[in-house]
Enzyme design. Sequence first.
Site, mmCIF file in Angstrom:
data_model
loop_
_atom_site.group_PDB
_atom_site.id
_atom_site.type_symbol
_atom_site.label_atom_id
_atom_site.label_comp_id
_atom_site.label_asym_id
_atom_site.label_seq_id
_atom_site.Cartn_x
_atom_site.Cartn_y
_atom_site.Cartn_z
ATOM 1 C CE LYS A 196 -1.821 3.033 2.062
ATOM 2 N NZ LYS A 196 -1.757 4.460 1.527
ATOM 3 C CD GLU A 272 13.319 0.908 9.453
ATOM 4 O OE1 GLU A 272 13.755 1.865 10.274
ATOM 5 O OE2 GLU A 272 13.705 -0.588 9.481
ATOM 6 C CB CYS A 307 13.175 9.047 8.177
ATOM 7 S SG CYS A 307 14.306 8.001 6.984
ATOM 8 C CD GLU A 405 9.947 13.055 10.983
ATOM 9 O OE1 GLU A 405 8.963 12.633 11.298
ATOM 10 O OE2 GLU A 405 10.687 12.423 10.528
HETATM 11 P P1 NAD Z 1 2.399 8.608 7.250
HETATM 12 O O1 NAD Z 1 2.612 8.034 8.463
HETATM 13 O O2 NAD Z 1 1.342 9.850 7.259
HETATM 14 O O3 NAD Z 1 2.107 7.657 6.042
HETATM 15 C C1 NAD Z 1 2.944 6.412 5.751
HETATM 16 C C2 NAD Z 1 1.902 5.400 5.179
HETATM 17 O O4 NAD Z 1 1.096 4.933 6.116
HETATM 18 C C3 NAD Z 1 1.271 6.080 3.716
HETATM 19 O O5 NAD Z 1 1.081 4.749 2.768
HETATM 20 C C4 NAD Z 1 -0.316 6.254 4.651
HETATM 21 O O6 NAD Z 1 -1.346 5.958 3.596
HETATM 22 C C5 NAD Z 1 -0.121 4.925 5.668
HETATM 23 N N1 NAD Z 1 -1.161 5.240 6.640
HETATM 24 C C6 NAD Z 1 -1.759 6.281 7.230
HETATM 25 N N2 NAD Z 1 -2.520 6.291 8.206
HETATM 26 C C7 NAD Z 1 -2.713 4.873 8.406
HETATM 27 C C8 NAD Z 1 -3.618 4.056 9.128
HETATM 28 N N3 NAD Z 1 -4.468 4.668 9.953
HETATM 29 N N4 NAD Z 1 -3.462 2.713 8.974
HETATM 30 C C9 NAD Z 1 -2.491 2.247 7.982
HETATM 31 N N5 NAD Z 1 -1.728 2.996 7.240
HETATM 32 C C10 NAD Z 1 -1.751 4.441 7.477
HETATM 33 O O7 NAD Z 1 3.798 9.116 6.749
HETATM 34 P P2 NAD Z 1 4.201 9.947 5.608
HETATM 35 O O8 NAD Z 1 3.835 11.555 5.714
HETATM 36 O O9 NAD Z 1 4.050 9.307 4.454
HETATM 37 O O10 NAD Z 1 5.932 9.973 5.696
HETATM 38 C C11 NAD Z 1 6.630 10.887 6.456
HETATM 39 C C12 NAD Z 1 7.075 10.016 7.614
HETATM 40 O O11 NAD Z 1 7.653 8.784 7.235
HETATM 41 C C13 NAD Z 1 8.129 10.722 8.431
HETATM 42 O O12 NAD Z 1 7.592 10.817 9.820
HETATM 43 C C14 NAD Z 1 9.377 10.038 8.158
HETATM 44 O O13 NAD Z 1 10.352 10.191 9.272
HETATM 45 C C15 NAD Z 1 9.021 8.703 8.024
HETATM 46 N N6 NAD Z 1 9.896 8.081 7.275
HETATM 47 C C16 NAD Z 1 10.783 7.234 7.843
HETATM 48 C C17 NAD Z 1 11.763 6.336 7.381
HETATM 49 C C18 NAD Z 1 12.697 5.536 8.297
HETATM 50 O O14 NAD Z 1 13.429 4.780 7.625
HETATM 51 N N7 NAD Z 1 12.771 5.389 9.603
HETATM 52 C C19 NAD Z 1 12.075 6.682 6.013
HETATM 53 C C20 NAD Z 1 11.173 7.510 5.259
HETATM 54 C C21 NAD Z 1 10.329 8.220 6.140
#
Ligand code: NAD
Length: 503
Positions: A196, A272, A307, A405
Amino acid sequence: MSTLANTNRSLSDWQAMAAGLNIQTGLFIDGHYQSAKRQGSFASVNPATGQTLAMMALGEACDVDAAVANAQVAWRDGRWHKLAPRQRMDVMFNWANLVEQHGDELALLECLDMGKPITDVLNIDLPDVLRTIRFFAECIDKLEGAVTHTAANALHTIVHEPLGVVGAITPWNYPLLMAVWKLAPILAAGNCVVLKPAEQAPLSCTRLAQLFVQAGGPAGVFNVVNGTGQEAGRALALHHDVAKITFTGSTAVGKLLMGYSGQSNMKRVALETGGKSPQIFMPDLYDLDAAVDRAVGGIFDNAGQVCNAGSRLLVHRSLHDQFVDRFVTRTRELYQPGDPLDPATTLGPLASHAHLGNVQRRMDQALADGATQVLPTPAFTGPGAFCAPALFVGAHNRMAIVQEEVFGPVATVQAFDTEQEALMLANDCQFGLAASVWTSDLNTAHRMVSALEAGVTWVNCFGDGDMSQPFGGYKLSGNSRDKHASSLTSYMQIKSSWFNLQR
Ligand code: NAD
């Protein structure tokens, strides 16, 4: 064909290619594109222009059910995991070659969908995607089990077996790369997968799945359901036939996923999540100019939507003013907003206007809390979600701008006097993804690295590494690691078998 060879294309070349792109809008289930069962759709918007690129099929819970059911059939009949390791390796290598051959198209999808500069996609994202697929393909026939010492009338074996159907939920900041960090070990381990992707960047991953099938991957093994997190992501994470959810995204959603696991089948949950990485600049660092250049890149690459972005700059008081002056100068020289399709562009827009609003609110809060902005935001006209790089001085650890963040091109500088103070400031944070130390003293470096509460640390560099580096965080930055051969076995389970022998 090397993707790197194409960086000599001009803006007009890329514009012409973008105009001719055939964007696939369907979900990818059971080896082919299909529309959503309830025929819903959502817009994929180019954040550089505000224009709609395509209306994408909106996957809902019923589509997730269909994808998981197909993946279950593929898992149970063993069409993938029962292949000889060499056969699976051949498919994975063919897949990597096809991704490379379609590098221009994938780079365009990524650039248009997410606003990432085309040069970055070609030089950073795609080479890393290829390295990842090939690395885990190479691991497939290196995996070994164990036979333990027993009495003569017994044989005891320990083997790794794939989990079954794995669900992967990924973010928008590196849409292909973050997905492939999961997909390559999942598939190499013999699992089937339902991915997804983030709804803000839905274009490229279905194409990745289609290329897997074109490479000889069996239908139903790699499925992609685009849709919202609250509907499709939640349904996947609550599904009883999904053995593990692997996630990259925000800490808030990571916490929800652990709850969904408990509410359903206690599936494994690998997270992550977010970061707020400190970079510590000690008074004895050997080359301030070089260090500042890396600090600038460490926060402003990918418009800060990284991230592990080095957003907290902890600078010894003796270097502070010089550091800030040079940081401001170099940022202005290196990062100017521009059309992501232009190969000269180093700073694209943020991924969406909604995200731009979030970043702007955090900067306004920093000013209200008393921080001073020394790198002002130049005006940028046009409809794109552009955010010019920002630097705040006079920040302290109780401010939200230091603790939370931002996920945008925003850094803070804090002065310190002693090593202990620097470590205290660095570790006084809920996140623990990455950290770096700049010093010319090996003992200082070693001492500080062991004191830093972070899963990834760097000395006299930032962001360096290769596939041998486990990537993931301490504390609220997550509970698992991507990359590194060990992530292959994280998508497997151990079977211990005791044979009673007649001797
Ligand atoms: P997000 O958590 O909003 O979304 C990530 C994914 O989760 C998306 O596909 C979204 O549709 C899904 N999602 C959202 N709500 C959900 C729910 N209730 N149930 C299941 N899935 C759900 O994050 P984002 O805004 O897309 O990405 C930014 C974040 O990702 C930042 O916090 C960043 O630090 C983190 N990130 C971490 C790493 C790492 O390796 N640690 C790498 C890249 C990004």
